[in-house]
Design a protein around this motif. Structure first.
Motif, mmCIF file in Angstrom:
data_model
loop_
_atom_site.group_PDB
_atom_site.id
_atom_site.type_symbol
_atom_site.label_atom_id
_atom_site.label_comp_id
_atom_site.label_asym_id
_atom_site.label_seq_id
_atom_site.Cartn_x
_atom_site.Cartn_y
_atom_site.Cartn_z
ATOM 1 N N ILE A 172 0.841 -1.205 0.000
ATOM 2 C CA ILE A 172 0.000 0.000 0.000
ATOM 3 C C ILE A 172 0.872 1.248 0.000
ATOM 4 C CG2 ILE A 172 -1.625 1.342 1.380
ATOM 5 C CD1 ILE A 172 -2.927 -1.255 2.228
ATOM 6 N N GLY A 173 1.953 1.238 0.788
ATOM 7 C CA GLY A 173 2.853 2.391 0.810
ATOM 8 C C GLY A 173 3.478 2.665 -0.542
ATOM 9 N N GLY A 174 3.921 1.598 -1.227
ATOM 10 C CA GLY A 174 4.521 1.782 -2.552
ATOM 11 C C GLY A 174 3.531 2.285 -3.582
ATOM 12 N N VAL A 175 2.336 1.683 -3.604
ATOM 13 C CA VAL A 175 1.307 2.102 -4.564
ATOM 14 C C VAL A 175 0.864 3.531 -4.280
ATOM 15 C CG1 VAL A 175 -1.024 1.646 -5.406
ATOM 16 C CG2 VAL A 175 0.525 -0.255 -4.948
ATOM 17 N N LEU A 176 0.712 3.867 -2.994
ATOM 18 C CA LEU A 176 0.309 5.226 -2.630
ATOM 19 C C LEU A 176 1.342 6.248 -3.074
ATOM 20 C CD1 LEU A 176 -1.733 7.011 -1.126
ATOM 21 C CD2 LEU A 176 -0.440 6.590 0.965
ATOM 22 N N GLY A 177 2.625 5.914 -2.904
ATOM 23 C CA GLY A 177 3.679 6.844 -3.326
ATOM 24 C C GLY A 177 3.677 7.074 -4.831
ATOM 25 N N ARG A 178 3.526 5.983 -5.617
ATOM 26 C CA ARG A 178 3.505 6.141 -7.077
ATOM 27 C C ARG A 178 2.278 6.922 -7.541
ATOM 28 N NH1 ARG A 178 5.061 0.709 -6.752
ATOM 29 N NH2 ARG A 178 2.954 0.039 -7.307
ATOM 30 N N THR A 179 1.120 6.640 -6.950
ATOM 31 C CA THR A 179 -0.103 7.335 -7.367
ATOM 32 C C THR A 179 -0.050 8.806 -6.996
ATOM 33 O OG1 THR A 179 -1.290 5.256 -6.966
ATOM 34 C CG2 THR A 179 -2.613 7.222 -7.311
ATOM 35 N N LEU A 180 0.465 9.109 -5.809
ATOM 36 C CA LEU A 180 0.605 10.515 -5.410
ATOM 37 C C LEU A 180 1.569 11.247 -6.340
ATOM 38 C CD1 LEU A 180 0.679 10.328 -1.499
ATOM 39 C CD2 LEU A 180 -1.116 11.299 -2.935
ATOM 40 N N GLY A 181 2.591 10.541 -6.824
ATOM 41 C CA GLY A 181 3.500 11.160 -7.794
ATOM 42 C C GLY A 181 2.786 11.521 -9.082
ATOM 43 N N ASP A 182 1.916 10.630 -9.583
ATOM 44 C CA ASP A 182 1.138 10.931 -10.788
ATOM 45 C C ASP A 182 0.192 12.103 -10.555
ATOM 46 O OD1 ASP A 182 2.369 8.909 -12.167
ATOM 47 O OD2 ASP A 182 0.793 7.432 -11.766
ATOM 48 N N ILE A 183 -0.399 12.163 -9.374
ATOM 49 C CA ILE A 183 -1.322 13.266 -9.069
ATOM 50 C C ILE A 183 -0.554 14.575 -8.970
ATOM 51 C CG2 ILE A 183 -2.852 14.189 -7.286
ATOM 52 C CD1 ILE A 183 -3.716 11.317 -6.708
ATOM 53 N N ALA A 184 0.617 14.542 -8.330
ATOM 54 C CA ALA A 184 1.405 15.764 -8.181
ATOM 55 C C ALA A 184 1.881 16.301 -9.522
ATOM 56 C CB ALA A 184 2.606 15.500 -7.274
ATOM 57 N N GLU A 185 2.129 15.406 -10.481
ATOM 58 C CA GLU A 185 2.572 15.834 -11.807
ATOM 59 C C GLU A 185 1.410 16.153 -12.734
ATOM 60 O OE1 GLU A 185 5.152 12.875 -13.295
ATOM 61 O OE2 GLU A 185 6.639 13.096 -11.695
ATOM 62 N N GLY A 186 0.173 16.041 -12.206
ATOM 63 C CA GLY A 186 -0.990 16.441 -12.986
ATOM 64 C C GLY A 186 -1.521 15.385 -13.930
ATOM 65 N N ARG A 187 -1.024 14.158 -13.866
ATOM 66 C CA ARG A 187 -1.506 13.118 -14.769
ATOM 67 C C ARG A 187 -2.825 12.518 -14.304
ATOM 68 N NH1 ARG A 187 4.204 11.818 -15.186
ATOM 69 N NH2 ARG A 187 4.022 10.278 -13.519
ATOM 70 N N LEU A 188 -3.153 12.663 -13.028
ATOM 71 C CA LEU A 188 -4.384 12.103 -12.467
ATOM 72 C C LEU A 188 -5.018 13.105 -11.516
ATOM 73 C CD1 LEU A 188 -3.229 8.467 -11.576
ATOM 74 C CD2 LEU A 188 -4.797 9.095 -13.402
ATOM 75 N N PRO A 189 -6.350 13.117 -11.444
ATOM 76 C CA PRO A 189 -7.013 13.953 -10.441
ATOM 77 C C PRO A 189 -6.972 13.283 -9.065
ATOM 78 C CG PRO A 189 -8.648 12.827 -11.767
ATOM 79 C CD PRO A 189 -7.311 12.499 -12.369
ATOM 80 N N LEU A 190 -7.153 14.071 -8.028
ATOM 81 C CA LEU A 190 -7.019 13.565 -6.667
ATOM 82 C C LEU A 190 -8.125 12.589 -6.292
ATOM 83 C CD1 LEU A 190 -5.467 13.731 -3.986
ATOM 84 C CD2 LEU A 190 -6.907 15.690 -3.363
#
Length: 366
Positions: free
Chosen positions: A30-48
């Motif tokens: 969960i920690g790894g997946v959360l970190g990768r997804t938050l990275g995509d959100i921070a770079e604007g590729r995904l909405p929160l």
């Protein structure tokens, strides 16, 4: 086949320890997946707002991949405890053979392999398809949905680049906006104090307030300057984005129809290799769990981790070689299973377990 008390006792311990190991691995996943997804959100590729769903689906996929090692560690922990507390010696003195211990191991390993085969064939492709659809839906939104203040964002369907300094207090508008658009070699740079997204029917617009627009060719001295109090700027239609269809999302029947192609063959072999790895790791768990006398509970754990790392890496590399066509399709990934099989033969022969099992089988008909 009658299941004895010893087999039930061992199987219950294996299942309990697997649940404990899985819980720990799940936190890491969960920690790894959360970190990768938050990275995509921070770079604007995904909405929160897609964060919880993607983390849940990603954790499920990760847990499936780590299922074999969780069960392998459970076997080693239980066998190590039995060896340390001399319970294994007491069992053998009471007539419990290695064959009965293996019966308890495979009483857990075989159902786990069948469940994993079902999940890899049906559940994981459906989850992957849902993830692809979720990301496609996110791509179809307005580009401003994914804009993070303080970061540049390239449009998913056009050549526009957005930048906003910050959000307004009501979070309904972007402040101090910069937009770059490349139109067939002509650069358009627009700056505005405020921007609001507006959807009229099927058309998408960006309402800009109090700004300037610069139009010209890069390197040329002539530029047009336009000031405005309010301007509407068309945003490219996100429906032009091609829908995703990852290989992992294809059902098994569709993969089988195209099994002659290396990429599809590699995916088929991978889905079969993971359940098979459960059985191979269960096979080597017993000789690895038989630690030498007066050694600690985890004496063989480093060796077990090394064997698993080599085995898992060859499975991953084998899949890549199949995709690239460097391995024949008929060979698949079955050759990688020879690694744990060879380890089992060597360790069982050195520990005398092989002779004990052969003697037990030879004695059974009498």
């Amino acid at each position: 086949m009658r299941i004895g008390i010893i087999e039930r006792f061992l199987a219950r311990d294996f299942v309990v320890n697997q649940a404990a190991v899985t819980a720990v691995l799940l936190l890491v996943i969960i920690g790894g997946v959360l970190g990768r997804t938050l990275g995509d959100i921070a770079e604007g590729r995904l909405p929160l707002d897609v964060l919880p769903t993607l983390v849940a689906f990603g954790s499920f996929k990760g847990l499936i991949l780590f299922w074999p090692v969780a069960l392998f560690l459970a076997f080693l922990l239980v066998l190590g405890r039995l060896q340390r507390d001399s319970e294994l010696v007491a069992m053998q003195a009471g007539g419990v053979s290695f064959a009965r211990i293996y019966r308890a191991i495979f009483l857990v390993a075989v159902p786990s392999a069948l469940i994993l085969l079902f999940l890899m064939s049906y559940a994981v492709p459906r989850v992957e398809l849902l993830v692809d659809e979720l990301r496609d839906q996110a791509d179809r939104r307005s580009d401003l949905v994914g804009v993070t203040p303080g970061r540049f964002l390239r449009s998913r369907v056009g050549d526009q680049v957005f930048f906003a300094e910050r959000l307004s207090a009501d979070r309904e508008a972007l402040l101090n906006v910069f937009i770059f658009d490349d139109r067939d070699g002509t650069a358009e740079v627009t700056v505005a104090a405020r921007a609001i997204a507006d959807v009229s029917g099927d058309a998408r617009y960006l309402v800009l307030e109090d700004g300037y627009r610069y139009v010209g060719e890069p390197g040329a001295a002539a530029f047009q300057l336009l000031s405005f109090d309010q301007a509407r700027m068309a945003v490219p239609d996100p429906d032009l984005v091609q829908p995703r269809r990852s290989l992992e999302a294809l059902p098994f029947a569709e993969l089988w129809e195209m099994r002659d192609r290396p990429r599809y063959r590699a995916e088929i072999e991978w889905r079969l290799a993971l359940p098979m790895s459960v059985l191979m790791l269960a096979l080597i768990a017993l000789p690895l769990g038989l630690a030498p006398p007066r050694s600690g509970r985890y004496a063989r754990l480093p060796l077990a981790i090394l064997v698993y790392a080599i085995y898992a890496n060859f499975l991953v590399m084998g899949k890549s070689w199949l995709e690239a066509g460097q391995l024949p399709g008929w060979l698949g990934l079955w050759w990688a299973h020879l690694i744990p099989l060879s380890v089992w033969l060597v360790l069982s022969w050195r520990s005398g377990m092989w002779n004990g099992m052969m003697h037990s089988l030879a004695r059974r008909p009498a």
